[in-house]
Design a protein around this motif. Structure first.
Motif, PDB file in Angstrom:
ATOM      1  N   GLY A   4       0.815  -1.207   0.000  1.00 54.33           N
ATOM      2  CA  GLY A   4       0.000   0.000   0.000  1.00 54.33           C
ATOM      3  C   GLY A   4       0.846   1.253   0.000  1.00 54.33           C
ATOM      4  N   PRO A   5       0.227   2.419   0.225  1.00 52.71           N
ATOM      5  CA  PRO A   5       0.983   3.677   0.227  1.00 52.71           C
ATOM      6  C   PRO A   5       2.129   3.655   1.234  1.00 52.71           C
ATOM      7  CG  PRO A   5      -1.378   4.108   0.199  1.00 52.71           C
ATOM      8  CD  PRO A   5      -1.210   2.632   0.445  1.00 52.71           C
ATOM      9  N   ILE A   6       3.273   4.150   0.813  1.00 52.77           N
ATOM     10  CA  ILE A   6       4.441   4.265   1.681  1.00 52.77           C
ATOM     11  C   ILE A   6       4.393   5.634   2.337  1.00 52.77           C
ATOM     12  CG2 ILE A   6       6.963   4.256   1.765  1.00 52.77           C
ATOM     13  CD1 ILE A   6       6.868   2.548  -0.829  1.00 52.77           C
ATOM     14  N   LYS A   7       4.404   5.672   3.668  1.00 54.30           N
ATOM     15  CA  LYS A   7       4.182   6.925   4.386  1.00 54.30           C
ATOM     16  C   LYS A   7       5.398   7.340   5.207  1.00 54.30           C
ATOM     17  CE  LYS A   7      -0.841   6.340   4.706  1.00 54.30           C
ATOM     18  NZ  LYS A   7      -2.019   6.332   5.601  1.00 54.30           N
ATOM     19  N   THR A   8       5.459   8.645   5.485  1.00 50.41           N
ATOM     20  CA  THR A   8       6.483   9.189   6.363  1.00 50.41           C
ATOM     21  C   THR A   8       6.064   9.001   7.819  1.00 50.41           C
ATOM     22  OG1 THR A   8       5.469  11.378   6.362  1.00 50.41           O
ATOM     23  CG2 THR A   8       7.071  10.921   4.626  1.00 50.41           C
ATOM     24  N   LYS A   9       6.948   9.322   8.740  1.00 46.22           N
ATOM     25  CA  LYS A   9       6.643   9.162  10.161  1.00 46.22           C
ATOM     26  C   LYS A   9       5.449  10.007  10.593  1.00 46.22           C
ATOM     27  CE  LYS A   9      11.292   7.886  11.737  1.00 46.22           C
ATOM     28  NZ  LYS A   9      12.454   8.284  12.587  1.00 46.22           N
ATOM     29  N   ASP A  10       5.261  11.169   9.937  1.00 46.21           N
ATOM     30  CA  ASP A  10       4.138  12.021  10.318  1.00 46.21           C
ATOM     31  C   ASP A  10       2.870  11.733   9.518  1.00 46.21           C
ATOM     32  OD1 ASP A  10       4.854  13.029   7.886  1.00 46.21           O
ATOM     33  OD2 ASP A  10       5.316  15.057   8.589  1.00 46.21           O
ATOM     34  N   GLY A  11       2.868  10.623   8.769  1.00 42.38           N
ATOM     35  CA  GLY A  11       1.651  10.194   8.109  1.00 42.38           C
ATOM     36  C   GLY A  11       1.446  10.666   6.688  1.00 42.38           C
ATOM     37  N   ARG A  12       2.371  11.453   6.152  1.00 48.36           N
ATOM     38  CA  ARG A  12       2.236  11.891   4.755  1.00 48.36           C
ATOM     39  C   ARG A  12       2.556  10.741   3.808  1.00 48.36           C
ATOM     40  NH1 ARG A  12       5.898  14.756   3.049  1.00 48.36           N
ATOM     41  NH2 ARG A  12       7.363  14.605   4.807  1.00 48.36           N
ATOM     42  N   VAL A  13       1.906  10.726   2.666  1.00 44.06           N
ATOM     43  CA  VAL A  13       2.180   9.689   1.675  1.00 44.06           C
ATOM     44  C   VAL A  13       3.437  10.067   0.898  1.00 44.06           C
ATOM     45  CG1 VAL A  13       1.358   8.513  -0.402  1.00 44.06           C
ATOM     46  CG2 VAL A  13      -0.231   9.011   1.474  1.00 44.06           C
ATOM     47  N   ALA A  14       4.469   9.250   1.014  1.00 47.14           N
ATOM     48  CA  ALA A  14       5.709   9.489   0.270  1.00 47.14           C
ATOM     49  C   ALA A  14       5.621   8.891  -1.130  1.00 47.14           C
ATOM     50  CB  ALA A  14       6.900   8.894   1.018  1.00 47.14           C
ATOM     51  N   TRP A  15       4.880   7.778  -1.252  1.00 42.78           N
ATOM     52  CA  TRP A  15       4.756   7.101  -2.547  1.00 42.78           C
ATOM     53  C   TRP A  15       3.526   6.199  -2.516  1.00 42.78           C
ATOM     54  CZ3 TRP A  15       7.145   7.793  -7.084  1.00 42.78           C
ATOM     55  CH2 TRP A  15       6.978   6.834  -8.081  1.00 42.78           C
ATOM     56  N   ASP A  16       2.721   6.282  -3.554  1.00 40.06           N
ATOM     57  CA  ASP A  16       1.535   5.445  -3.657  1.00 40.06           C
ATOM     58  C   ASP A  16       1.623   4.591  -4.913  1.00 40.06           C
ATOM     59  OD1 ASP A  16      -0.894   4.218  -3.657  1.00 40.06           O
ATOM     60  OD2 ASP A  16      -2.100   6.041  -3.852  1.00 40.06           O
ATOM     61  N   PRO A  17       2.048   3.331  -4.793  1.00 37.30           N
ATOM     62  CA  PRO A  17       2.160   2.474  -5.984  1.00 37.30           C
ATOM     63  C   PRO A  17       0.829   2.288  -6.705  1.00 37.30           C
ATOM     64  CG  PRO A  17       3.260   1.484  -4.088  1.00 37.30           C
ATOM     65  CD  PRO A  17       2.460   2.633  -3.565  1.00 37.30           C
ATOM     66  N   GLY A  18      -0.283   2.371  -5.983  1.00 35.42           N
ATOM     67  CA  GLY A  18      -1.588   2.181  -6.593  1.00 35.42           C
ATOM     68  C   GLY A  18      -2.064   3.342  -7.443  1.00 35.42           C
ATOM     69  N   ALA A  19      -1.337   4.472  -7.373  1.00 36.21           N
ATOM     70  CA  ALA A  19      -1.768   5.659  -8.121  1.00 36.21           C
ATOM     71  C   ALA A  19      -1.712   5.442  -9.625  1.00 36.21           C
ATOM     72  CB  ALA A  19      -0.902   6.860  -7.733  1.00 36.21           C
ATOM     73  N   TYR A  20      -0.964   4.437 -10.068  1.00 35.64           N
ATOM     74  CA  TYR A  20      -0.808   4.205 -11.505  1.00 35.64           C
ATOM     75  C   TYR A  20      -1.447   2.894 -11.952  1.00 35.64           C
ATOM     76  CZ  TYR A  20       2.278   8.192 -11.303  1.00 35.64           C
ATOM     77  OH  TYR A  20       2.775   9.462 -11.118  1.00 35.64           O
ATOM     78  N   ASP A  21      -2.384   2.399 -11.153  1.00 35.53           N
ATOM     79  CA  ASP A  21      -3.071   1.168 -11.535  1.00 35.53           C
ATOM     80  C   ASP A  21      -3.829   1.318 -12.847  1.00 35.53           C
ATOM     81  OD1 ASP A  21      -2.129  -0.217  -9.371  1.00 35.53           O
ATOM     82  OD2 ASP A  21      -3.966  -0.036  -8.179  1.00 35.53           O
ATOM     83  N   PHE A  22      -4.227   2.554 -13.187  1.00 34.01           N
ATOM     84  CA  PHE A  22      -4.973   2.763 -14.431  1.00 34.01           C
ATOM     85  C   PHE A  22      -4.131   2.429 -15.668  1.00 34.01           C
ATOM     86  CE2 PHE A  22      -2.725   6.712 -13.745  1.00 34.01           C
ATOM     87  CZ  PHE A  22      -2.377   7.153 -15.020  1.00 34.01           C
ATOM     88  N   LEU A  23      -2.812   2.366 -15.501  1.00 35.78           N
ATOM     89  CA  LEU A  23      -1.933   2.031 -16.626  1.00 35.78           C
ATOM     90  C   LEU A  23      -1.706   0.528 -16.757  1.00 35.78           C
ATOM     91  CD1 LEU A  23       0.739   4.798 -16.041  1.00 35.78           C
ATOM     92  CD2 LEU A  23      -0.662   4.571 -18.106  1.00 35.78           C
ATOM     93  N   ARG A  24      -2.078  -0.227 -15.736  1.00 40.07           N
ATOM     94  CA  ARG A  24      -1.792  -1.656 -15.712  1.00 40.07           C
ATOM     95  C   ARG A  24      -3.024  -2.449 -16.108  1.00 40.07           C
ATOM     96  NH1 ARG A  24       0.023   0.074 -10.356  1.00 40.07           N
ATOM     97  NH2 ARG A  24       2.215   0.656 -10.483  1.00 40.07           N
ATOM     98  N   GLY A  25      -2.835  -3.748 -16.391  1.00 40.76           N
ATOM     99  CA  GLY A  25      -3.966  -4.637 -16.599  1.00 40.76           C
ATOM    100  C   GLY A  25      -4.441  -4.696 -18.025  1.00 40.76           C
ATOM    101  N   PRO A  26      -5.546  -5.405 -18.261  1.00 38.17           N
ATOM    102  CA  PRO A  26      -5.995  -5.701 -19.627  1.00 38.17           C
ATOM    103  C   PRO A  26      -6.508  -4.508 -20.395  1.00 38.17           C
ATOM    104  CG  PRO A  26      -7.604  -6.447 -18.011  1.00 38.17           C
ATOM    105  CD  PRO A  26      -6.390  -6.028 -17.249  1.00 38.17           C
ATOM    106  N   LYS A  27      -6.796  -3.405 -19.712  1.00 38.16           N
ATOM    107  CA  LYS A  27      -7.323  -2.243 -20.425  1.00 38.16           C
ATOM    108  C   LYS A  27      -6.236  -1.215 -20.668  1.00 38.16           C
ATOM    109  CE  LYS A  27     -12.038  -2.755 -18.712  1.00 38.16           C
ATOM    110  NZ  LYS A  27     -13.160  -2.103 -18.009  1.00 38.16           N
ATOM    111  N   GLY A  28      -5.027  -1.689 -20.881  1.00 39.07           N
ATOM    112  CA  GLY A  28      -3.876  -0.794 -20.962  1.00 39.07           C
ATOM    113  C   GLY A  28      -3.874   0.147 -22.122  1.00 39.07           C
ATOM    114  N   GLY A  29      -3.752  -0.342 -23.334  1.00 42.99           N
ATOM    115  CA  GLY A  29      -3.613   0.538 -24.485  1.00 42.99           C
ATOM    116  C   GLY A  29      -2.598  -0.043 -25.434  1.00 42.99           C
ATOM    117  N   LYS A  30      -2.204   0.730 -26.423  1.00 40.61           N
ATOM    118  CA  LYS A  30      -1.256   0.227 -27.411  1.00 40.61           C
ATOM    119  C   LYS A  30       0.031  -0.210 -26.729  1.00 40.61           C
ATOM    120  CE  LYS A  30      -2.866   2.395 -31.585  1.00 40.61           C
ATOM    121  NZ  LYS A  30      -2.551   3.209 -32.756  1.00 40.61           N
ATOM    122  N   GLY A  31       0.508  -1.346 -27.164  1.00 41.20           N
ATOM    123  CA  GLY A  31       1.703  -1.900 -26.550  1.00 41.20           C
ATOM    124  C   GLY A  31       1.394  -2.834 -25.402  1.00 41.20           C
TER     125      GLY A  31
END
Length: 664
Positions: free
Chosen positions: A72-99
């Motif tokens: 899930g989201p990788i957070k800092t000690k104070d709770g801020r999101v440093a990185w969210d791997p799920g933010a780019y799920d729209f690019l993955r999977g069977p509905k991707g696009g050309k290529g």
């Protein structure tokens, strides 16, 4: 015929200028003439004509996959999101696009070539590169590479943030065991290659703080260029980096889909452990935890201090950021010193000679590896030809009297170079790279006296609007150029309208709409992010930035002299014209003599106190950092006139991290 791009509006310059061949800046090296493509249609003119059936990059990007990060989201000690791997799920999977292999098309809001690149970059997790070498990709802008030694591991380029680096290391250890870190290597001094160091070596674990013996290896000149890249003009670079990486944009098919080099920058804790060993020359060797490494120094390429290196026994070569799967920047749009395209090409020629027949896999600090010696030599040759042709042909045209803008408008790459996927302009663009080569040789001035003393943007805008008959007339003329398909001049007119009257909401909305159209049609991810971020700020205003390339750990790694230089560039010169003072800083065994006169802060270093010092301050380096951070003088011993410190601090300017860009 009228040249159109994939959205259906005219790509050539409108009016009489359209008779000349011109470059569509929204694709790589695509030329148009007024009555059709420059070569009568024999060469593909749109990115839709590229070989999307070629699955080679997708196969390589998937090769060696072990496991995705699922925390899930990788957070800092104070709770801020440093990185969210799920933010780019729209690019993955069977509905991707050309290529993606399913035959579906890219969305209308994204260039198909850029969409393909974004899908490749959205692949994340732990990958096996070859025997004893692993990469964690897709958890930050850059890759982290781990090499297994005799007793532990070597970590290459520990990402931007401590949080993402720690998550990457944990993913590796989950599958390969809890191996100790025996060394860390920085390929070059950009923050995405060292900023996460404290996620690998926490405070007290080794490095420059003297509490351990873990070697930190970097190219000669690393610290000098880390300072110039991140400290001196750091606030301005960070602000523009927000545009470059689309940091404030939402992710999605109509918004941010990556930056071509990676997805985006993480927003965690940035650190720096200063190198303890420096590589000085090509041919230098080190053995770290039983792993032998041969180095190639490549100064002036993608960074002013950078190095490639070969693992001879593992038959693997790290190309740092000198050979990736995109055209890179000769001058990054966030701001930096201009790079040397000629030297870049030359070092790649040297790399071919060094690694031909000696490597079975090449990996880099971004993107996916290349396997097979023939393929490695092919990639290095293609990238060498890209930067070499870009340099030589730009210089040739400079010597024919063309300006950077004129060269960029007509410049084309040969199809054998420009239609290679790894040479497409996802991160660097042909247009702004040509201008960078021009800048390196000729500077900002094109020689025309009319351009020698132009008005600044607001004053020029006022005169443009006056000549054109007022705000409403400018908006109407912009709409006319938009209908003709000349969005480039339409945004020029509307930019003048906004700078003349930043309260003209109609002009701002009109300009934002055109920026959005230009962004959606751009093959270059950085241009897309600039256009879409400009549109966002025109409609929503400037919101405070979160990303920064500077943290307390980085300042702690600087020398005292570098710290003084970092405040010297903050002196408000006119305010300090009549201030004269002499202050000594006694830190450790040395004295740093600070002298302010005529608005300039200078310093020298000595073993003894200076007799002319009006104030001597004895302190530790952490106490100095606390002072510079505005936390007071607790623990600092001061002998002399304390008002001199107040006088010095009073003339220091505070950088504006959120200055306006698309408005005055």
């Amino acid at each position: 015929m009228t040249p159109m791009n994939r959205r259906g509006f005219v790509a050539a310059t409108a009016g009489a200028a359209a008779a000349a061949v011109s470059l569509n800046p929204l694709t790589t090296g695509t030329a148009f003439a007024a009555d059709g493509p420059a070569d009568a249609g024999e060469t593909p003119t749109h990115t839709e004509a590229l070989p999307y059936d070629d699955r080679g990059d997708f196969d390589d990007a998937d090769k060696g996959f072990i496991s995705a990060f699922t925390g899930g989201p990788i957070k800092t000690k104070d709770g801020r999101v440093a990185w969210d791997p799920g933010a780019y799920d729209f690019l993955r999977g069977p509905k991707g696009g050309k290529g993606a292999g399913d035959g579906s098309s890219s969305p209308e809001s994204a260039d198909p070539s850029l969409w393909r690149q974004a899908q490749l970059l959205a692949k994340q997790g732990l990958y096996r590169v070859t025997d004893r070498i692993y990469q964690i990709r897709g958890l930050d802008l850059s890759n982290m590479t781990i090499v297994e030694g005799d007793t532990g591991i070597l970590v290459i380029d520990p990402l931007i943030s401590a949080e993402t680096a720690a998550a990457a290391l944990a993913l590796y250890r989950e599958h390969r065991g809890d191996r100790a870190v025996r060394a860390m290597i920085y390929t070059h001094p950009h923050v995405d290659h060292f900023g996460g160091c404290r996620g690998i070596l926490p405070e007290g674990a080794g490095g420059a703080d003297g509490s351990g013996d873990i070697p930190i290896v970097a190219p000669q000149g690393f610290m000098e260029h880390a300072v110039t890249e991140n400290i001196y003009a750091g606030p301005a670079m960070s602000r523009r980096a927000g545009y470059m990486y689309g940091a404030k944009l939402p992710t999605g098919a109509k918004a941010q889909i990556g930056c071509g080099l990676g997805l985006t920058v993480s927003l965690g804790t940035v650190g720096l452990i200063a190198p303890t060993r420096h590589v000085e020359a090509t041919g230098d060797e080190l053995t770290l935890d039983g792993v032998r490494i041969e180095f190639q120094m490549t100064p002036g390429t993608e960074a002013h201090a950078e190095m490639n290196f070969l693992f001879p026994e593992l038959r693997a070569v790290c190309m740092a950021e000198n050979a990736t799967h995109t055209m890179h920047n000769i001058l990054t749009l966030r701001g930096a010193q201009v790079r040397d395209a000629h030297a870049w090409a030359g070092y790649l020629t040297e790399s071919i000679g060094l690694y031909e027949g000696r490597a079975d896999v090449a990996f880099a600090s971004h993107h996916w590896p290349t396997w097979g010696n023939d393929a490695i030599v092919g990639l290095l040759t293609q990238q060498r030809d890209l930067y070499g042709y870009l340099h030589d042909q730009t210089v040739r045209l400079i010597n024919k009297g063309l300006t950077g803008t004129e060269i960029a408008e007509t410049f084309q790459l040969p199809p054998q170079i420009g239609e290679v996927w790894a040479n497409r302009g996802y991160y660097g663009s042909l247009s702004h790279n040509v201008k960078a080569v021009y800048q390196r040789y000729m500077g900002w001035f094109d020689g025309n006296p009319a351009h020698l003393w132009e008005h600044p943007p607001v004053e020029e805008a006022r005169r443009w609007v006056e000549c054109l008959g007022g705000q409403s007339a400018v908006r109407a003329r912009a709409r006319a150029y938009e209908r003709r398909g000349d969005l480039r001049f339409a945004v020029t007119l509307l930019n003048h309208a906004v700078f003349n009257d930043p309260d003209d909401t109609k002009a701002k909305r009109q300009l934002a709409a055109l920026y959005t159209r230009l962004g959606h049609d751009s093959e270059n991810a950085v241009w897309r992010n600039f256009f879409l971020t400009g549109a966002q700020e025109l409609t929503e205003g400037v919101t405070p930035g979160e990303s920064s390339t500077v943290g307390p750990d980085m300042y702690l790694a600087l020398t005292v002299g570098q710290l003084i230089d970092s405040i010297a560039v903050r002196v408000d010169g006119p305010k300090a014209w009549d201030v004269r003072l002499a202050v000594d800083w006694h830190i450790g065994d040395g004295y740093w003599h600070l002298r302010l006169a005529h608005g300039l802060l200078t310093w020298t270093e000595d073993e003894d106190a200076a007799p002319d010092a009006g104030l001597t301050m004895t302190m530790t380096k952490p106490q100095l950092l606390a002072l510079l951070a505005g936390k007071g003088t607790e623990g600092i011993t001061m002998k002399g006139d304390r008002s001199l410190l107040t006088a010095l601090l009073s003339v220091l300017d505070k950088p504006d991290k959120n200055f306006a860009i698309v408005t005055p």
